[in-house]
Enzyme design. Structure first.
Site, PDB file in Angstrom:
ATOM      1  CD1 TRP A   1      -2.127 -10.502  -9.110  1.00 56.19           C
ATOM      2  CD2 TRP A   1      -0.453  -9.503  -7.447  1.00 56.19           C
ATOM      3  NE1 TRP A   1      -1.253  -9.738  -9.867  1.00 56.19           N
ATOM      4  CE2 TRP A   1      -0.268  -9.361  -8.881  1.00 56.19           C
ATOM      5  CE3 TRP A   1       0.163  -9.103  -6.571  1.00 56.19           C
ATOM      6  CZ2 TRP A   1       0.958  -8.729  -9.460  1.00 56.19           C
ATOM      7  CZ3 TRP A   1       1.280  -8.223  -6.846  1.00 56.19           C
ATOM      8  CH2 TRP A   1       1.500  -8.141  -8.101  1.00 56.19           C
ATOM      9  CG  HIS A   2       0.893  -9.616  -2.979  1.00 60.76           C
ATOM     10  ND1 HIS A   2      -0.256  -8.801  -2.880  1.00 60.76           N
ATOM     11  CD2 HIS A   2       2.003  -8.771  -3.096  1.00 60.76           C
ATOM     12  CE1 HIS A   2      -0.183  -7.696  -3.099  1.00 60.76           C
ATOM     13  NE2 HIS A   2       1.146  -7.340  -3.178  1.00 60.76           N
ATOM     14  N   GLY A   3       0.747 -14.107  -3.780  1.00 55.49           N
ATOM     15  CA  GLY A   3       1.011 -15.468  -3.353  1.00 55.49           C
ATOM     16  C   GLY A   3       0.067 -16.592  -3.184  1.00 55.49           C
TER      17      GLY A   3
ATOM     18  CG  PHE B   1       4.719 -11.711  -5.341  1.00 55.91           C
ATOM     19  CD1 PHE B   1       4.732 -12.709  -4.611  1.00 55.91           C
ATOM     20  CD2 PHE B   1       5.265 -10.640  -4.563  1.00 55.91           C
ATOM     21  CE1 PHE B   1       5.008 -12.793  -3.208  1.00 55.91           C
ATOM     22  CE2 PHE B   1       5.421 -10.639  -3.297  1.00 55.91           C
ATOM     23  CZ  PHE B   1       5.259 -11.712  -2.650  1.00 55.91           C
TER      24      PHE B   1
END
Length: 470
Positions: free
Chosen positions: A324-326, A470
Site C-alpha cells: 500500500w505504501h509503494g 503514497f
C-alpha cells in the site's frame, strides 16, 4: 499546495474568511467542497475527475447496498465498489510495477521481454481517499451504518481538504455526523487548532527537513562512502525524519480541520515509546493500521483462528500494508519484516503469557523496539535492493571514515534523543493535556519560539511530505 507553503497559507486564510462569512450551513459545506476540489486540482487538475468518479460511484453503491434485501445482491454491489476503487488504485499505482515484475520473471526462464514504461502518473493521495471511500461501502455492507442520503455530505467526507492527500484516513461514522449540524468553533478550539498546525509545520519544516533529512539523503545517496557510525546515525535520523514529517502533516490536518469546527482522529501517539511491535502499530499511522485490522485482518479470522493461521494473517496483512505504501518489492520486504515480528510476538504472548512487570524491563523493551523499528525503516527508505544492501553493509563496516560534519552529528543526536525521551515519558498522555498544564505565558512563549524558528530557520526547500508519494 503543501501545508508549509505560503500558497497554502493564503488559501487557508481565504477559506476561513469565506467559511465564517457564510451563515447558511449548506452554503458553508458547499464552499468547503469547492475549496477541497480546488486544493486537489492544484497538483494535477485532470485527476479531480477521478476523485469525482470514486465519490459518486461509492455514494450510489452505498444507497443500493443499503436498500438491497438479498445477500447475493449486496455482495455483487460490494464487489463493484471493490472493483472500481481497487481497480483505479491498481492501475495508477501498480501497472508499471507489475509490468516490470512480469519482465523479470520471464527473464528467469530465458524469455527476453523489455516492456516500455507506461509512464502512468500517480494521482496524489489516491491510496488515502480510496481506502476512505471504500471503508464507507464496507461499513454499509456490514450494516454498521446506514447509507448516506446527502451527496453533498458524502462528497465532503471523501474530499475534505485538510486530510485529503495524506490522511488521517477518516471513517464515515467519524465524519458524516459532523456534517448534519452547523459546526461551532469556540475561541479555545480555534486557537488550539492554530497551535496544532504550528506544531506540525515546525515538526516538518525544521525538525524533519532542516535537522534530519540532509543527513539521511547524504548517507543513503552513497552508503559505501560512510563508516558504520555515520550509517547508524542516518538510520536513526530517518526514524526521526519520517515521524516528524508524517506526524507533522497529521497535526497540520487536524489543526486546520479544528479551525473549521471539524474533528479528525489522532494518527500518532508516541510510537517510539511502544512496548513491542503490536503496541507500535497501535501508535503509528493509527488510521491505516486500524483500517487494515478492521477490514482485512478481522475478515481473515484475526486471532480467532489457530496460532499458525493467526501468524499467517499478520504476515499477509503487513505485506499488503507494505505494498500500500509503494509499488516496490522493498516495501513488500518491509511488510514481511513487520509481519514476522508481529507473528513472533503474538506467538510468544500466546505460548508463554508474556508480561512485563518492572519499569526497567519496560524501558529495555521500548529501546529494543525503537532500535528494531529503526532498522526496519532501511528497506522503506532504500532506493532498491542494491541501495539496501549497501546500507546494510555500511552498518557493519569497520574501516569506513567519519564523513558527516560534527554539527550534523550533534543535531541528529540531539533531535533523536529528545524525540525518544518525549515518546517514552508522554506515551500515556495526550498532547493537549501537556499543553494545558502550561501557564498562558509559557504557552505564548512556546508559540512565539516555534513561529520564529519556522520563519528564520526554514530553508525554503519545499521538500514534499514523504507520504505524498503514497
Amino acid at each position: 499546495m503543501q501545508f508549509d507553503s505560503f500558497l497554502f497559507l493564503i488559501f487557508w486564510l481565504v477559506v476561513l474568511a469565506l467559511y465564517y462569512s457564510i451563515r447558511d450551513w449548506r452554503g458553508r459545506k458547499l464552499m468547503l467542497l469547492i475549496a477541497s476540489y480546488l486544493f486537489y486540482a492544484a497538483w494535477n487538475p485532470p485527476f479531480v475527475v477521478l476523485l469525482w468518479i470514486s465519490t459518486n460511484v461509492d455514494f450510489c453503491l452505498g444507497k443500493l447496498i443499503g436498500a438491497a434485501q438479498h445477500q447475493s445482491r449486496r455482495k455483487a454491489l460490494l464487489a463493484v465498489s471493490l472493483l472500481v476503487n481497487l481497480g483505479f488504485l491498481g492501475f495508477f499505482k501498480y501497472a508499471d510495477f507489475l509490468n516490470q515484475t512480469a519482465a523479470e520473471i520471464l527473464a528467469w526462464f530465458g524469455i527476453g521481454y523489455q516492456p516500455q514504461p507506461l509512464g502512468i502518473v500517480l494521482p496524489i493521495g489516491i491510496s488515502f481517499y480510496t481506502f476512505q471511500s471504500l471503508s464507507y461501502t464496507l461499513d454499509v455492507y456490514q450494516r454498521k451504518i446506514a447509507a448516506e442520503t446527502s451527496l453533498l455530505d458524502f462528497s465532503l467526507f471523501v474530499t475534505f481538504f485538510p486530510q485529503l492527500v495524506a490522511g488521517p484516513i477518516v471513517r464515515a461514522p467519524q465524519f458524516l455526523p459532523q456534517c448534519k449540524t452547523p459546526r461551532q468553533t469556540g475561541v479555545d478550539q480555534f486557537v488550539w487548532g492554530l497551535t496544532l498546525f504550528l506544531f506540525g509545520v515546525f515538526a516538518k519544516a525544521i525538525l524533519a527537513d532542516v535537522g534530519l533529512a540532509p543527513v539521511v539523503d547524504q548517507v543513503y545517496a552513497d552508503p559505501a562512502a560512510f563508516g558504520a557510525g555515520d550509517a547508524w546515525l542516518a538510520v536513526l535520523a530517518f526514524s526521526g525524519q519520517i515521524f516528524f514529517d508524517f506526524a507533522g502533516y497529521s497535526l497540520c490536518a487536524i489543526g486546520a480541520a479544528m479551525t473549521l469546527g471539524f474533528s479528525l482522529p489522532d494518527n500518532f501517539h508516541c510510537p517510539y515509546g511502544a512496548l513491542g511491535f503490536s503496541d507500535f502499530w497501535r501508535r503509528w499511522h493509527i488510521s491505516l493500521s486500524s483500517w487494515l485490522r478492521d477490514y482485512l485482518y478481522f475478515s481473515l479470522g484475526g486471532n480467532r483462528v489457530r496460532p499458525l493461521r493467526t501468524g499467517f494473517n499478520l504476515l499477509l496483512v503487513m505485506v499488503l500494508g507494505g505494498l500500500w505504501h509503494g509499488a516496490a518489492w522493498t516495501f513488500a520486504l518491509w511488510g514481511v519484516i513487520h509481519g514476522t515480528f508481529l507473528a513472533v510476538e503474538h506467538g510468544l504472548k500466546h505460548a508463554a503469557g508474556f508480561r512485563l512487570e518492572s519499569s526497567a524491563a519496560k524501558l529495555a523493551l521500548m529501546l529494543a523496539t525503537f532500535l528494531l523499528v529503526s532498522l526496519t525503516w532501511i528497506p522503506f527508505r532504500a532506493q532498491g535492493f542494491e541501495n539496501l544492501a549497501a546500507m546494510a553493509a555500511a552498518l557493519v563496516r569497520s574501516d569506513g571514515a567519519a564523513v558527516l560534519a560534527q554539527s550534523s552529528r550533534i543535531a541528529v543526536a540531539g533531535i533523536v534523543a529528545a524525540m525518544l525521551l518525549w515518546h517514552i515519558l508522554a506515551r500515556e498522555i495526550r498532547l493537549e493535556q501537556i499543553f494545558e498544564r502550561f501557564s498562558p505565558m509559557v504557552r505564548g512563549a512556546l508559540i512565539a519560539v516555534l513561529t520564529t524558528s519556522v520563519v528564520i530557520f526554514s530553508n525554503g526547500d519545499s521538500r514534499a511530505f514523504i507520504y505524498f508519494q503514497f
